[in-house]
Design a protein around this motif. Sequence first.
Motif, mmCIF file in Angstrom:
data_model
loop_
_atom_site.group_PDB
_atom_site.id
_atom_site.type_symbol
_atom_site.label_atom_id
_atom_site.label_comp_id
_atom_site.label_asym_id
_atom_site.label_seq_id
_atom_site.Cartn_x
_atom_site.Cartn_y
_atom_site.Cartn_z
ATOM 1 N N ILE A 5 0.845 -1.199 0.000
ATOM 2 C CA ILE A 5 0.000 0.000 0.000
ATOM 3 C C ILE A 5 0.878 1.247 0.000
ATOM 4 O O ILE A 5 2.009 1.228 0.460
ATOM 5 C CB ILE A 5 -0.962 0.021 1.212
ATOM 6 C CG1 ILE A 5 -0.184 0.068 2.523
ATOM 7 C CG2 ILE A 5 -1.917 -1.147 1.157
ATOM 8 C CD1 ILE A 5 -1.033 0.360 3.734
ATOM 9 N N GLY A 6 0.338 2.341 -0.498
ATOM 10 C CA GLY A 6 1.065 3.607 -0.541
ATOM 11 C C GLY A 6 0.855 4.427 0.717
ATOM 12 O O GLY A 6 0.091 4.067 1.617
ATOM 13 N N ARG A 7 1.532 5.560 0.766
ATOM 14 C CA ARG A 7 1.471 6.453 1.927
ATOM 15 C C ARG A 7 0.050 6.983 2.152
ATOM 16 O O ARG A 7 -0.431 7.024 3.290
ATOM 17 C CB ARG A 7 2.437 7.611 1.722
ATOM 18 C CG ARG A 7 2.550 8.547 2.902
ATOM 19 C CD ARG A 7 3.489 9.694 2.621
ATOM 20 N NE ARG A 7 4.819 9.263 2.260
ATOM 21 C CZ ARG A 7 5.852 9.220 3.099
ATOM 22 N NH1 ARG A 7 5.709 9.596 4.340
ATOM 23 N NH2 ARG A 7 7.028 8.812 2.691
ATOM 24 N N ALA A 8 -0.635 7.374 1.090
ATOM 25 C CA ALA A 8 -1.993 7.915 1.224
ATOM 26 C C ALA A 8 -2.963 6.859 1.755
ATOM 27 O O ALA A 8 -3.810 7.144 2.608
ATOM 28 C CB ALA A 8 -2.483 8.457 -0.109
ATOM 29 N N ARG A 9 -2.827 5.630 1.271
ATOM 30 C CA ARG A 9 -3.698 4.548 1.744
ATOM 31 C C ARG A 9 -3.402 4.234 3.212
ATOM 32 O O ARG A 9 -4.322 3.952 3.990
ATOM 33 C CB ARG A 9 -3.491 3.308 0.874
ATOM 34 C CG ARG A 9 -4.356 2.148 1.244
ATOM 35 C CD ARG A 9 -5.793 2.382 0.908
ATOM 36 N NE ARG A 9 -6.579 1.217 1.277
ATOM 37 C CZ ARG A 9 -7.850 1.228 1.520
ATOM 38 N NH1 ARG A 9 -8.533 2.343 1.387
ATOM 39 N NH2 ARG A 9 -8.491 0.147 1.854
ATOM 40 N N ALA A 10 -2.141 4.290 3.615
ATOM 41 C CA ALA A 10 -1.773 4.052 5.014
ATOM 42 C C ALA A 10 -2.408 5.116 5.917
ATOM 43 O O ALA A 10 -2.911 4.801 7.001
ATOM 44 C CB ALA A 10 -0.259 4.042 5.175
ATOM 45 N N ALA A 11 -2.405 6.375 5.481
ATOM 46 C CA ALA A 11 -3.028 7.451 6.264
ATOM 47 C C ALA A 11 -4.535 7.224 6.367
ATOM 48 O O ALA A 11 -5.133 7.415 7.431
ATOM 49 C CB ALA A 11 -2.733 8.806 5.636
ATOM 50 N N TYR A 12 -5.156 6.803 5.271
ATOM 51 C CA TYR A 12 -6.597 6.534 5.256
ATOM 52 C C TYR A 12 -6.941 5.408 6.240
ATOM 53 O O TYR A 12 -7.898 5.503 7.003
ATOM 54 C CB TYR A 12 -7.028 6.165 3.832
ATOM 55 C CG TYR A 12 -8.491 5.854 3.697
ATOM 56 C CD1 TYR A 12 -9.422 6.877 3.597
ATOM 57 C CD2 TYR A 12 -8.944 4.536 3.676
ATOM 58 C CE1 TYR A 12 -10.778 6.604 3.468
ATOM 59 C CE2 TYR A 12 -10.279 4.245 3.551
ATOM 60 C CZ TYR A 12 -11.200 5.279 3.451
ATOM 61 O OH TYR A 12 -12.528 5.001 3.339
ATOM 62 N N THR A 31 0.709 11.466 10.734
ATOM 63 C CA THR A 31 1.980 11.469 10.021
ATOM 64 C C THR A 31 2.341 10.037 9.657
ATOM 65 O O THR A 31 2.349 9.162 10.518
ATOM 66 C CB THR A 31 3.100 12.059 10.899
ATOM 67 O OG1 THR A 31 2.691 13.344 11.358
ATOM 68 C CG2 THR A 31 4.392 12.190 10.132
ATOM 69 N N VAL A 32 2.648 9.808 8.394
ATOM 70 C CA VAL A 32 3.008 8.481 7.912
ATOM 71 C C VAL A 32 4.456 8.510 7.426
ATOM 72 O O VAL A 32 4.815 9.345 6.601
ATOM 73 C CB VAL A 32 2.081 8.036 6.761
ATOM 74 C CG1 VAL A 32 2.464 6.652 6.271
ATOM 75 C CG2 VAL A 32 0.628 8.070 7.195
ATOM 76 N N LYS A 33 5.266 7.594 7.963
ATOM 77 C CA LYS A 33 6.679 7.501 7.576
ATOM 78 C C LYS A 33 7.017 6.050 7.265
ATOM 79 O O LYS A 33 6.413 5.145 7.846
ATOM 80 C CB LYS A 33 7.582 7.986 8.710
ATOM 81 C CG LYS A 33 7.418 9.443 9.041
ATOM 82 C CD LYS A 33 8.344 9.835 10.165
ATOM 83 C CE LYS A 33 8.145 11.300 10.524
ATOM 84 N NZ LYS A 33 8.984 11.711 11.644
ATOM 85 N N TRP A 47 4.886 0.715 7.187
ATOM 86 C CA TRP A 47 4.665 2.121 7.541
ATOM 87 C C TRP A 47 4.522 2.274 9.042
ATOM 88 O O TRP A 47 3.957 1.409 9.710
ATOM 89 C CB TRP A 47 3.383 2.648 6.886
ATOM 90 C CG TRP A 47 3.413 2.626 5.404
ATOM 91 C CD1 TRP A 47 2.781 1.737 4.588
ATOM 92 C CD2 TRP A 47 4.108 3.525 4.538
ATOM 93 N NE1 TRP A 47 3.044 2.040 3.282
ATOM 94 C CE2 TRP A 47 3.849 3.133 3.219
ATOM 95 C CE3 TRP A 47 4.922 4.631 4.751
ATOM 96 C CZ2 TRP A 47 4.376 3.792 2.113
ATOM 97 C CZ3 TRP A 47 5.450 5.301 3.657
ATOM 98 C CH2 TRP A 47 5.178 4.879 2.366
ATOM 99 N N VAL A 48 4.993 3.405 9.568
ATOM 100 C CA VAL A 48 4.785 3.783 10.962
ATOM 101 C C VAL A 48 3.952 5.062 10.939
ATOM 102 O O VAL A 48 4.318 6.043 10.297
ATOM 103 C CB VAL A 48 6.118 4.025 11.697
ATOM 104 C CG1 VAL A 48 5.867 4.577 13.085
ATOM 105 C CG2 VAL A 48 6.925 2.748 11.766
ATOM 106 N N VAL A 49 2.815 5.020 11.617
ATOM 107 C CA VAL A 49 1.883 6.141 11.637
ATOM 108 C C VAL A 49 1.842 6.730 13.037
ATOM 109 O O VAL A 49 1.645 6.003 14.016
ATOM 110 C CB VAL A 49 0.460 5.685 11.230
ATOM 111 C CG1 VAL A 49 -0.500 6.848 11.244
ATOM 112 C CG2 VAL A 49 0.469 5.002 9.879
ATOM 113 N N SER A 50 2.034 8.037 13.131
ATOM 114 C CA SER A 50 1.864 8.759 14.396
ATOM 115 C C SER A 50 0.621 9.608 14.244
ATOM 116 O O SER A 50 0.470 10.319 13.253
ATOM 117 C CB SER A 50 3.071 9.654 14.667
ATOM 118 O OG SER A 50 4.239 8.891 14.762
#
Length: 74
Positions: A5-12, A31-33, A47-50
């Motif tokens: 998955i991409g960064r935008a999907r991880a944030a969603y 924040t997704v890194k 991904w690590v999401v804060s």
Amino acid sequence: MPRPIGRARAAYIARSHPCPTCGEYSFKKVTVKPAPVSVRREFSATWVVSRTCGVCGLEQEMGLDSEGEVVYAG
């Protein structure tokens, strides 16, 4: 093998999980890194999401794997 998955999907996906304290879905900051090597090895996270809750102010970190599943939260 499916594409990760991409960064935008991880944030969603991170926004779609409620705050564990108050149960709200409103977040001030997400924040997704990319996951560091140590986290990739231990949890298989991509991904690590804060995120910071917009209601109670809880700061939480969660790890997502390449398919978007939560592998750790804390």
